[in-house]
Design an enzyme around this catalytic site. Structure first.
Site, short mmCIF file in Angstrom:
data_model
loop_
_atom_site.label_atom_id
_atom_site.label_comp_id
_atom_site.label_asym_id
_atom_site.label_seq_id
_atom_site.Cartn_x
_atom_site.Cartn_y
_atom_site.Cartn_z
N ASN A 99 0.85 -1.19 0.00
CA ASN A 99 0.00 0.00 0.00
C ASN A 99 0.88 1.25 0.00
O ASN A 99 1.89 1.30 0.71
CB ASN A 99 -0.89 0.01 1.25
CG ASN A 99 -1.90 -1.13 1.24
OD1 ASN A 99 -2.44 -1.47 0.20
ND2 ASN A 99 -2.14 -1.72 2.40
N HIS A 112 6.67 -1.34 3.61
CA HIS A 112 6.44 -2.72 4.02
C HIS A 112 5.67 -3.46 2.96
O HIS A 112 4.86 -2.88 2.24
CB HIS A 112 5.68 -2.78 5.35
CG HIS A 112 4.41 -1.96 5.37
ND1 HIS A 112 4.42 -0.60 5.56
CD2 HIS A 112 3.11 -2.31 5.22
CE1 HIS A 112 3.18 -0.15 5.53
NE2 HIS A 112 2.36 -1.16 5.31
#
Ligand code: 5GP
Length: 130
Positions: A99, A112
């Site tokens: 994201n 991440h």
């Protein structure tokens, strides 16, 4: 002018890396850390982060060293086997998500990957037909 890659070292994953907040570690290397998501969306939900200060995928891809990138991708690539969700292994596959910023729904501004599996995950995007 502020950089679009400006990094805030008070984000939650920076605190995890400094040991200020505990984590449920899956694996760790020189440049990367993988740990279980605190709010799992599926039976397996692991986050993989670089130890370096990168805001998002774009920042990491542009500015991380080759050594960091190789370490990160190889580490992320081992999680599926280690958690039993690999294709043709003892699992049935998984999804990898990065994201990014507001439209991507990024909550934590330290790059991440989500590695999610252990059940059929449905359509790729909410509101889509799949
Ligand atoms: P994002 O929305 O930024 O892609 O995902 C951030 C993820 O971090 C979320 O899935 C959320 O559950 C997870 N998360 C937030 N705070 C913590 C924490 O303190 N520990 C762990 N293990 N995961 C966290």
């Amino acid at each position: 002018m502020t950089s679009k890659h400006e990094y805030d070292d008070q984000n939650i994953f920076a605190k995890i890396l400094r040991g200020e907040i505990p984590n449920d570690k899956v694996t760790e290397t020189e440049h990367s850390l993988a740990f279980k998501d605190i709010r799992p969306q599926a039976p397996v939900h692991v986050l993989v982060i670089p130890k370096g200060s990168y805001v998002d995928f774009e920042h990491f891809a542009a500015e991380a060293s080759d050594e960091e990138i190789v370490d990160f991708i190889r580490t992320a690539g081992r999680i599926s086997a280690e958690t039993g969700i690999s294709r043709g292994g003892d699992g049935e596959g998984f999804r990898v998500i990065a994201n990014t910023s507001a439209h991507g729904g990024q909550e934590v501004d330290h790059f991440h990957l989500h590695i999610i599996g252990g059940r059929a995950l449905g359509p790729m995007l909410s509101g889509s037909e799949g």
